[in-house]
Design a protein around this motif. Structure first.
Motif, PDB file in Angstrom:
ATOM      1  N   SER A   1      43.662  13.631  67.982  1.00 15.57           N
ATOM      2  CA  SER A   1      45.400  13.365  67.161  1.00 15.57           C
ATOM      3  C   SER A   1      44.808  12.028  66.891  1.00 15.57           C
ATOM      4  CB  SER A   1      46.895  13.261  67.552  1.00 15.57           C
ATOM      5  OG  SER A   1      46.328  12.367  69.154  1.00 15.57           O
TER       6      SER A   1
ATOM      7  N   HIS B   1      50.646  17.563  66.836  1.00 11.09           N
ATOM      8  CA  HIS B   1      49.070  17.936  66.995  1.00 11.09           C
ATOM      9  C   HIS B   1      48.967  19.052  68.098  1.00 11.09           C
ATOM     10  CE1 HIS B   1      46.580  15.368  64.710  1.00 11.09           C
ATOM     11  NE2 HIS B   1      48.337  14.364  64.088  1.00 11.09           N
TER      12      HIS B   1
ATOM     13  N   ASN C   1      43.268  20.217  60.168  1.00 15.09           N
ATOM     14  CA  ASN C   1      42.393  18.948  60.454  1.00 15.09           C
ATOM     15  C   ASN C   1      40.904  19.154  59.871  1.00 15.09           C
ATOM     16  OD1 ASN C   1      44.488  18.089  62.373  1.00 15.09           O
ATOM     17  ND2 ASN C   1      43.165  18.784  63.789  1.00 15.09           N
TER      18      ASN C   1
ATOM     19  N   ARG D   1      40.848  17.017  80.726  1.00 15.70           N
ATOM     20  CA  ARG D   1      42.097  17.229  81.326  1.00 15.70           C
ATOM     21  C   ARG D   1      42.326  19.489  81.532  1.00 15.70           C
ATOM     22  NH1 ARG D   1      46.542  16.023  76.807  1.00 15.70           N
ATOM     23  NH2 ARG D   1      44.880  17.179  76.257  1.00 15.70           N
TER      24      ARG D   1
ATOM     25  N   LYS E   1      41.693  21.677  79.562  1.00 18.49           N
ATOM     26  CA  LYS E   1      40.336  22.278  78.604  1.00 18.49           C
ATOM     27  C   LYS E   1      39.287  23.300  79.938  1.00 18.49           C
ATOM     28  CE  LYS E   1      40.750  19.334  75.717  1.00 18.49           C
ATOM     29  NZ  LYS E   1      41.303  19.952  74.152  1.00 18.49           N
TER      30      LYS E   1
ATOM     31  N   GLU F   1      44.705  25.359  72.532  1.00 21.52           N
ATOM     32  CA  GLU F   1      44.591  24.163  71.613  1.00 21.52           C
ATOM     33  C   GLU F   1      45.112  24.346  70.948  1.00 21.52           C
ATOM     34  OE1 GLU F   1      41.973  21.749  72.151  1.00 21.52           O
ATOM     35  OE2 GLU F   1      41.363  22.904  73.025  1.00 21.52           O
ATOM     36  N   SER F   2      45.642  23.272  70.178  1.00 26.28           N
ATOM     37  CA  SER F   2      46.207  24.023  68.522  1.00 26.28           C
ATOM     38  C   SER F   2      44.999  24.601  67.251  1.00 26.28           C
ATOM     39  CB  SER F   2      47.266  22.706  68.347  1.00 26.28           C
ATOM     40  OG  SER F   2      46.479  21.541  68.090  1.00 26.28           O
ATOM     41  N   PHE F   3      44.473  23.497  67.287  1.00 27.28           N
ATOM     42  CA  PHE F   3      43.395  23.979  66.303  1.00 27.28           C
ATOM     43  C   PHE F   3      42.102  23.737  66.674  1.00 27.28           C
ATOM     44  CE2 PHE F   3      40.383  22.174  63.249  1.00 27.28           C
ATOM     45  CZ  PHE F   3      40.692  22.336  61.896  1.00 27.28           C
ATOM     46  N   GLY F   4      41.462  22.377  68.168  1.00 26.33           N
ATOM     47  CA  GLY F   4      39.912  22.900  68.708  1.00 26.33           C
ATOM     48  C   GLY F   4      38.871  22.147  67.421  1.00 26.33           C
ATOM     49  N   LEU F   5      39.699  20.432  67.111  1.00 26.90           N
ATOM     50  CA  LEU F   5      39.037  19.593  66.218  1.00 26.90           C
ATOM     51  C   LEU F   5      36.976  18.839  67.020  1.00 26.90           C
ATOM     52  CD1 LEU F   5      38.609  17.835  63.964  1.00 26.90           C
ATOM     53  CD2 LEU F   5      39.107  15.629  65.678  1.00 26.90           C
TER      54      LEU F   5
HETATM   55  O1  GMT Z   1      43.921  17.894  73.723  1.00 27.46           O
HETATM   56  C1  GMT Z   1      43.082  17.044  73.180  1.00 27.46           C
HETATM   57  O2  GMT Z   1      42.212  16.892  73.388  1.00 27.46           O
HETATM   58  C2  GMT Z   1      43.713  15.219  72.549  1.00 27.46           C
HETATM   59  C3  GMT Z   1      44.986  16.211  71.853  1.00 27.46           C
HETATM   60  C4  GMT Z   1      45.896  15.153  71.507  1.00 27.46           C
HETATM   61  O3  GMT Z   1      46.564  15.505  70.640  1.00 27.46           O
HETATM   62  O4  GMT Z   1      45.378  14.086  70.866  1.00 27.46           O
HETATM   63  O5  GMT Z   1      44.537  17.398  70.879  1.00 27.46           O
HETATM   64  C5  GMT Z   1      45.003  18.490  70.210  1.00 27.46           C
HETATM   65  O6  GMT Z   1      45.000  17.885  68.771  1.00 27.46           O
HETATM   66  C6  GMT Z   1      43.278  17.822  68.387  1.00 27.46           C
HETATM   67  C7  GMT Z   1      43.746  17.325  66.629  1.00 27.46           C
HETATM   68  O7  GMT Z   1      44.905  17.697  66.157  1.00 27.46           O
HETATM   69  C8  GMT Z   1      43.464  19.291  68.585  1.00 27.46           C
HETATM   70  O8  GMT Z   1      42.527  19.895  67.907  1.00 27.46           O
HETATM   71  C9  GMT Z   1      43.357  19.860  69.537  1.00 27.46           C
HETATM   72  O9  GMT Z   1      43.107  21.278  69.445  1.00 27.46           O
HETATM   73  C10 GMT Z   1      45.131  19.565  70.102  1.00 27.46           C
HETATM   74  N1  GMT Z   1      44.520  19.515  71.773  1.00 27.46           N
HETATM   75  C11 GMT Z   1      45.660  20.578  72.762  1.00 27.46           C
HETATM   76  O10 GMT Z   1      46.113  21.721  71.549  1.00 27.46           O
HETATM   77  C12 GMT Z   1      45.166  21.147  73.957  1.00 27.46           C
END
Ligand code: GMT
Length: 380
Positions: free
Chosen positions: A14, A121, A174, A208, A211, A282-286
């Motif tokens: 995020s 996010h 994203n 975390r 993952k 994983e909401s997106f997987g940037l």
């Molecule tokens: O999980 C992370 O890597 C961090 C987390 C965050 O909020 O910082 O990531 C979430 O937001 C990213 C950006 O929008 C998404 O690409 C990730 O998929 C999302 N992580 C999860 O949903 C676990």
């Protein structure tokens, strides 16, 4: 427009999205003010259109927990007044949307009407936000946002399933900036990491539980049994030590390189062949999208919003969470053959280009303009 962006400044999706968005907005002529507790990691250059305002939370013996939301909302009020900010964009609902709402209320008392956009996010909804301790406050602050966006269709659906949401949620995916990668490095310095005959497999995250780091190691363990390969693990987090131990137990420590956090993600992806993302949710997987634009094929789980990014049989393969055997088999089917690998790599880039910032930035600008126009009838 003068925009205040609130985000987490540390390594994590995020914060990266918020920072890259802010930089792109500044390049389009907007004035962007980041308000957070540390300078965001990807915000190297400050300029007359990019400012950073640090939120300080002084220690006091009475506090067991430092009241960050309070300090953040006060800082937002001051920044809005001092710089004539016209719009707040908060990334990650907890506690940013809550603090943003408080700032809005305080400003309204002084006759200043400021719209707030909240971007959801992922873990702010699916992991942390739905916990009963936070749920009422998260529901409230989402409903009180003027515009709510989510980074995938899947996250929109989860938010509607988990919370009692009265607001429309707009999906703005994203993005990546293809111009950042078009100057592609001539020498990827692949030889620093692996021998010529070895494939390079990469994982990047904040290590975390969500993952599924042990899955990353076990998938790689199976891959390296069949073909020469190296695994590069980038990032820091609670699961890292266990991962190092697991590599030792499996006797693959000499093939796994733990790099820690890095500001040179592009250079690492430049010499990578395959990216592993076996996440629980994983909401997106940037990270996968960033890998794709760097010509890296993806092996992932099929959870959350990942299928909106990684396309089955095109950019890589997707399997059920925890299906390590299938993920390893799929990885080998890509890595074993040069022509197949090249095809997946090329299609990864093609697919990633759909998420170019030039397609996505206008969506945010449209939302900003709409929210600004209706600021007097905003959600108070
Ligand atoms: O999980 C992370 O890597 C961090 C987390 C965050 O909020 O910082 O990531 C979430 O937001 C990213 C950006 O929008 C998404 O690409 C990730 O998929 C999302 N992580 C999860 O949903 C676990």
């Amino acid at each position: 427009m003068k925009i205040a962006i609130v985000c987490y400044p540390t390594f994590g999706g995020s914060g990266v999205v918020a920072t890259e968005l802010g930089i792109a907005l500044a390049n389009r002529g907007h004035e962007v003010h980041f308000v957070t507790y540390k300078q965001p990691v990807r915000l190297e250059l400050l300029s007359n259109r990019i400012h950073f305002h640090e939120v300080h939370v002084p220690e006091y013996p009475l506090f067991q927990y430092q009241p960050y939301e309070l300090a953040l909302s006060s800082k937002l009020v001051d920044t809005v007044k001092l710089y004539g900010i016209e719009l707040l964009h908060v990334h990650y609902a907890i506690p940013h949307a809550y603090a943003g709402y408080m700032a809005k209320q305080m400003l309204k008392e002084e006759g200043i009407y400021i719209p707030m956009i909240t971007t959801l996010h992922g873990t702010d909804i699916t992991l942390v936000g739905k916990h009963p301790f936070y749920k009422p406050a998260v529901t409230f602050s989402i409903n009180k946002s003027d515009v709510v966006t989510s980074v995938s269709e899947n996250l929109k659906q989860s938010t509607q399933d988990i919370f009692d949401i009265k607001k429309e949620i707009e999906v703005i995916p994203n993005f990546i900036d293809k111009r950042k990668y078009s100057s592609s490095f001539t020498d990827c310095q692949r030889s620093l990491m692996a021998n010529d005959d070895e494939r390079i497999v990469t994982h990047i995250s904040n290590f975390r539980k969500v993952k599924r780091i042990p899955d990353v190691i076990r998938i790689f363990e199976k891959i390296q049994k069949s073909i020469p390969a190296k695994l590069i693990m980038v990032g820091e987090g609670p699961e890292k030590e266990g991962a190092e131990l697991l590599c030792e137990q499996l006797g693959i420590s000499d093939k796994v390189i733990f790099l820690g956090n890095s500001n040179e993600i592009d250079r690492i992806l430049c010499f990578s062949d395959l990216f592993l993302l076996p996440s629980e949710s994983e909401s997106f997987g940037l990270a996968a999208l960033e890998a794709m634009i760097n010509k890296v094929a993806i092996i992932s789980s099929n959870t959350g919003g990942i299928p909106e990014v990684n396309k089955q049989g095109i950019t890589g393969y997707l399997s059920d969470v925890g299906n390590v055997d299938e993920m390893a088999q799929n990885a080998l089917s890509i890595l074993k053959d040069d022509t197949v690998l090249e095809r997946f790599k090329e299609r990864a880039v093609e697919t990633a280009l759909n998420f170019d910032i030039l397609n996505i930035l206008p969506l945010y600008e449209e939302v900003y303009e709409r929210a600004y126009r209706s600021r007097f009838k905003n959600s108070y």
